[in-house]
Scaffold this motif. Structure first.
Motif, PDB file in Angstrom:
ATOM      1  N   UNK A  71     -10.221  -1.820  -3.304  1.00  2.28           N
ATOM      2  CA  UNK A  71     -10.767  -2.633  -2.226  1.00  2.28           C
ATOM      3  C   UNK A  71     -10.386  -1.949  -0.914  1.00  2.28           C
ATOM      4  N   UNK A  72     -11.054  -0.833  -0.649  1.00  7.02           N
ATOM      5  CA  UNK A  72     -10.695   0.015   0.483  1.00  7.02           C
ATOM      6  C   UNK A  72     -10.799  -0.703   1.827  1.00  7.02           C
ATOM      7  N   UNK A  73     -11.661  -1.696   1.922  1.00  6.31           N
ATOM      8  CA  UNK A  73     -11.806  -2.422   3.181  1.00  6.31           C
ATOM      9  C   UNK A  73     -10.551  -3.205   3.539  1.00  6.31           C
ATOM     10  N   UNK A  74      -9.623  -3.373   2.592  1.00  4.83           N
ATOM     11  CA  UNK A  74      -8.374  -4.082   2.851  1.00  4.83           C
ATOM     12  C   UNK A  74      -7.206  -3.142   3.131  1.00  4.83           C
ATOM     13  N   UNK A  75      -7.429  -1.838   3.011  1.00 13.02           N
ATOM     14  CA  UNK A  75      -6.325  -0.873   3.133  1.00 13.02           C
ATOM     15  C   UNK A  75      -5.593  -0.987   4.464  1.00 13.02           C
ATOM     16  N   UNK A  76      -6.316  -1.178   5.548  1.00 12.65           N
ATOM     17  CA  UNK A  76      -5.654  -1.247   6.855  1.00 12.65           C
ATOM     18  C   UNK A  76      -4.759  -2.483   6.972  1.00 12.65           C
ATOM     19  N   UNK A  77      -5.018  -3.487   6.196  1.00 15.40           N
ATOM     20  CA  UNK A  77      -4.192  -4.694   6.229  1.00 15.40           C
ATOM     21  C   UNK A  77      -2.942  -4.566   5.364  1.00 15.40           C
ATOM     22  N   UNK A  78      -2.900  -3.531   4.542  1.00 18.50           N
ATOM     23  CA  UNK A  78      -1.783  -3.375   3.622  1.00 18.50           C
ATOM     24  C   UNK A  78      -1.118  -2.015   3.752  1.00 18.50           C
ATOM     25  N   UNK A  79      -0.889  -1.609   4.994  1.00 25.70           N
ATOM     26  CA  UNK A  79      -0.162  -0.380   5.245  1.00 25.70           C
ATOM     27  C   UNK A  79      -0.830   0.870   4.702  1.00 25.70           C
ATOM     28  N   UNK A  80      -2.161   0.875   4.646  1.00 25.04           N
ATOM     29  CA  UNK A  80      -2.896   2.032   4.163  1.00 25.04           C
ATOM     30  C   UNK A  80      -3.064   2.063   2.651  1.00 25.04           C
ATOM     31  N   UNK A  81      -2.558   1.065   1.961  1.00 25.15           N
ATOM     32  CA  UNK A  81      -2.678   0.992   0.495  1.00 25.15           C
ATOM     33  C   UNK A  81      -3.869   0.112   0.162  1.00 25.15           C
ATOM     34  N   UNK A 126       8.105  -3.643  -0.148  1.00 22.26           N
ATOM     35  CA  UNK A 126       6.782  -3.148   0.258  1.00 22.26           C
ATOM     36  C   UNK A 126       6.374  -3.819   1.557  1.00 22.26           C
ATOM     37  N   UNK A 127       5.846  -3.024   2.472  1.00 14.37           N
ATOM     38  CA  UNK A 127       5.407  -3.548   3.759  1.00 14.37           C
ATOM     39  C   UNK A 127       3.919  -3.855   3.714  1.00 14.37           C
ATOM     40  N   UNK A 128       3.548  -5.011   4.243  1.00 15.26           N
ATOM     41  CA  UNK A 128       2.147  -5.417   4.295  1.00 15.26           C
ATOM     42  C   UNK A 128       1.818  -5.873   5.715  1.00 15.26           C
ATOM     43  N   UNK A 129       0.576  -5.659   6.104  1.00 19.04           N
ATOM     44  CA  UNK A 129       0.110  -6.119   7.410  1.00 19.04           C
ATOM     45  C   UNK A 129      -0.449  -7.526   7.261  1.00 19.04           C
ATOM     46  N   UNK A 130      -0.141  -8.343   8.218  1.00 26.60           N
ATOM     47  CA  UNK A 130      -0.618  -9.720   8.226  1.00 26.60           C
ATOM     48  C   UNK A 130      -1.431  -9.909   9.499  1.00 26.60           C
ATOM     49  N   UNK A 131      -2.664 -10.425   9.389  1.00 26.13           N
ATOM     50  CA  UNK A 131      -3.485 -10.639  10.585  1.00 26.13           C
ATOM     51  C   UNK A 131      -2.738 -11.459  11.646  1.00 26.13           C
ATOM     52  N   UNK A 132      -2.925 -11.084  12.895  1.00 25.87           N
ATOM     53  CA  UNK A 132      -2.345 -11.758  14.053  1.00 25.87           C
ATOM     54  C   UNK A 132      -0.831 -11.573  14.211  1.00 25.87           C
ATOM     55  N   UNK A 133      -0.224 -10.728  13.383  1.00 21.77           N
ATOM     56  CA  UNK A 133       1.197 -10.398  13.536  1.00 21.77           C
ATOM     57  C   UNK A 133       1.267  -8.896  13.779  1.00 21.77           C
ATOM     58  N   UNK A 148       3.633  -6.596  13.756  1.00 23.68           N
ATOM     59  CA  UNK A 148       4.453  -5.748  12.899  1.00 23.68           C
ATOM     60  C   UNK A 148       4.177  -6.034  11.428  1.00 23.68           C
ATOM     61  N   UNK A 149       4.486  -5.028  10.606  1.00 22.71           N
ATOM     62  CA  UNK A 149       4.385  -5.230   9.164  1.00 22.71           C
ATOM     63  C   UNK A 149       5.520  -6.139   8.710  1.00 22.71           C
ATOM     64  N   UNK A 150       5.264  -6.883   7.650  1.00 19.92           N
ATOM     65  CA  UNK A 150       6.291  -7.713   7.029  1.00 19.92           C
ATOM     66  C   UNK A 150       6.566  -7.169   5.638  1.00 19.92           C
ATOM     67  N   UNK A 151       7.801  -7.292   5.205  1.00 18.91           N
ATOM     68  CA  UNK A 151       8.100  -6.927   3.820  1.00 18.91           C
ATOM     69  C   UNK A 151       7.608  -8.055   2.924  1.00 18.91           C
ATOM     70  N   UNK A 152       7.394  -7.749   1.674  1.00 27.00           N
ATOM     71  CA  UNK A 152       6.969  -8.795   0.733  1.00 27.00           C
ATOM     72  C   UNK A 152       8.019  -9.898   0.644  1.00 27.00           C
ATOM     73  N   UNK A 153       9.308  -9.527   0.780  1.00 33.36           N
ATOM     74  CA  UNK A 153      10.369 -10.539   0.753  1.00 33.36           C
ATOM     75  C   UNK A 153      10.233 -11.489   1.936  1.00 33.36           C
ATOM     76  N   UNK A 154       9.926 -10.942   3.123  1.00 28.13           N
ATOM     77  CA  UNK A 154       9.735 -11.795   4.295  1.00 28.13           C
ATOM     78  C   UNK A 154       8.511 -12.688   4.111  1.00 28.13           C
ATOM     79  N   UNK A 155       7.447 -12.092   3.609  1.00 34.26           N
ATOM     80  CA  UNK A 155       6.219 -12.853   3.370  1.00 34.26           C
ATOM     81  C   UNK A 155       6.486 -13.989   2.391  1.00 34.26           C
ATOM     82  N   UNK A 156       7.263 -13.698   1.352  1.00 35.64           N
ATOM     83  CA  UNK A 156       7.595 -14.694   0.338  1.00 35.64           C
ATOM     84  C   UNK A 156       8.334 -15.884   0.952  1.00 35.64           C
ATOM     85  N   UNK A 157       9.165 -15.622   1.956  1.00 39.07           N
ATOM     86  CA  UNK A 157       9.899 -16.700   2.619  1.00 39.07           C
ATOM     87  C   UNK A 157       9.031 -17.470   3.614  1.00 39.07           C
TER      88      UNK A 157
END
Length: 114
Positions: free
Chosen positions: A99-109, A34-41, A43-52
């Motif tokens: 929590x729709x206000x967070x959707x843009x940070x999580x790839x529209x989810x 799953x791809x998630x947006x991270x503030x100040x980055x 590109x999207x990161x995968x959850x696996x990348x985020x986990x690392x």
């Protein structure tokens, strides 16, 4: 023990006994692609990348930043902790509240409290 030549980030890593993890219980993420947006980055990161990356950049499990990351950990398949900082109380009275206000940070989810 520090030598006095370490960077501030290195000193924080040495002082911390428990680094932050995406899942509050320390378990690895289960939705690795799953791809998630991270503030100040840009590109999207995968959850696996985020986990690392999270333990390296957030060495203190008790920090506010870590709590925010863990509050959205369910997007990456982390088990529910029962503590949703965005919902009405720590008891999940509205587990399906989006929590729709967070959707843009999580790839529209839009994440939910659950």
């Amino acid at each position: 023990m520090t030598t006095g030549t370490e960077s501030p980030a290195a000193v924080r890593r040495l002082q911390s006994t428990e680094p932050c993890t995406v899942c509050a219980n320390g378990a690895p993420v289960t939705i690795k692609d799953r791809l998630v947006a991270v503030p100040d980055i840009p590109d999207y990161l995968s959850c696996a990348q985020l986990d690392q990356l999270v333990p390296m950049f957030f060495p203190d499990k008790s920090s506010q930043e870590c709590k925010m990351i863990q509050a959205t950990g369910s997007l990456c398949g982390c088990p529910k902790t029962g503590d949703c900082q965005f919902c009405s109380s720590s008891k999940l009275e509205f587990p399906d509240r989006e929590l729709t206000f967070l959707a843009s940070s999580f790839g529209g989810i839009a994440p939910t409290c659950e």
